[in-house]
Design an enzyme around this catalytic site. Sequence first.
Site, PDB file in Angstrom:
ATOM      1  N   SER A  95     -10.136   1.295  -0.155  1.00 35.01           N
ATOM      2  CA  SER A  95     -10.590   2.602   0.321  1.00 35.01           C
ATOM      3  C   SER A  95      -9.478   3.602   0.043  1.00 35.01           C
ATOM      4  CB  SER A  95     -10.926   2.575   1.817  1.00 35.01           C
ATOM      5  OG  SER A  95      -9.758   2.315   2.581  1.00 35.01           O
ATOM      6  N   LEU A 109     -10.382   3.518   8.171  1.00 31.65           N
ATOM      7  CA  LEU A 109     -10.793   4.836   7.677  1.00 31.65           C
ATOM      8  C   LEU A 109     -10.799   4.895   6.161  1.00 31.65           C
ATOM      9  CD1 LEU A 109      -8.911   7.299  10.078  1.00 31.65           C
ATOM     10  CD2 LEU A 109     -11.265   6.441  10.243  1.00 31.65           C
ATOM     11  N   HIS A 120      -7.564  -3.471   0.876  1.00 29.57           N
ATOM     12  CA  HIS A 120      -7.692  -4.173   2.145  1.00 29.57           C
ATOM     13  C   HIS A 120      -7.628  -5.680   1.972  1.00 29.57           C
ATOM     14  CE1 HIS A 120      -8.905  -0.673   4.634  1.00 29.57           C
ATOM     15  NE2 HIS A 120      -9.435  -0.237   3.502  1.00 29.57           N
ATOM     16  N   LEU A 122      -8.075  -9.136  -1.003  1.00 35.76           N
ATOM     17  CA  LEU A 122      -8.383  -9.869  -2.235  1.00 35.76           C
ATOM     18  C   LEU A 122      -8.600 -11.312  -1.820  1.00 35.76           C
ATOM     19  CD1 LEU A 122      -8.342 -10.708  -5.280  1.00 35.76           C
ATOM     20  CD2 LEU A 122      -5.843 -10.709  -5.101  1.00 35.76           C
ATOM     21  N   TYR A 166       2.132 -10.714  -5.441  1.00 34.95           N
ATOM     22  CA  TYR A 166       1.833  -9.330  -5.776  1.00 34.95           C
ATOM     23  C   TYR A 166       2.899  -8.710  -6.687  1.00 34.95           C
ATOM     24  CZ  TYR A 166      -2.036  -9.566  -2.526  1.00 34.95           C
ATOM     25  OH  TYR A 166      -3.212  -9.908  -1.911  1.00 34.95           O
TER      26      TYR A 166
END
Length: 226
Positions: A95, A109, A120, A122, A166
Site C-alpha cells: 500500500s 492505512l 506488508h 511476501l 531482503y
Amino acid sequence: MMSVVGAQALIKPMQTSPSVSPGIQRRHTLPASEVRPLNTQDAISVFEIEREAFISVSGECPLHLDEVRHFLTLCPELSMGWFEEGRLVAFIIGSLWDQDRLATEALTLHKPRGSTVHIHVLAVHRTFRQQGKGPILMWRYLQYLRCLPNVRRAVLMCEDFLIPFYRKSGFKVLGRCAVTVANLTFTEMWYPISGHAYMRRNSEAIRFPQHPLTLPLAKTDEQVDL
C-alpha cells in the site's frame, strides 16, 4: 489514485509450456504460470497461505483476512500474485505511505498521495517453497514499481533473521522500526525506486532470472526461501 498506464506490460503470463499451434490449442485452459494483480476474490487463498507461513514462526499474521480484503479493495495495483495452473502459490501485498519512516498507522492505512510503497507481506505456499519463488516474485514486483510514476521507494519491516534475504533483493537497513506487534520487534528496510527505465513499449521483454535464488539464514546453514 496513481495511474498504472504502461505498467501492466510487466504483469503478463509467463510462458512456461511448449508452444502449440493456435489451430490446435484447447480453449478455456488455465495458463501454466502467470503473474497478475490480486483482487478480493483471492483474499481467502492469500490469508490461508499467510496464516500457515507466519503463525508457526512468529505467532502473528502481518495481515488479517479483513485487512487483506481492505488493501485488495483500495489498492489492488500494489499487489502481485503468482499462479500455477490457476492456483495461488506466492504473493505480495503493498500500500502507499506518505512519511519517511513507518508508524503503527502504516499497518492499516493506504495513503493515495504517498510516494512510498509499504510492502506488508511476501509469502509462498508451503508446497512451492525451496524453489526460489520468493526472491523471483520480489524482483518482478520491484521492477513493476518502476513503472508507477509517483513511486519513489519501497519499505518493509522484518524480523532480524530475514535481513539477509531482503538485502539480496537490494534492500538497505534504515534502522529499528518504531512499530511493534505483540512482543515482536522489527528492522525497517528500504529500496530506492529510481527512474522509469522500464516504462517503454518493449517493457514486456523483462523476464525472470533463469535460476532460482536461495539465501542463507543468519547463524544457520538453512536457506531462506519465502
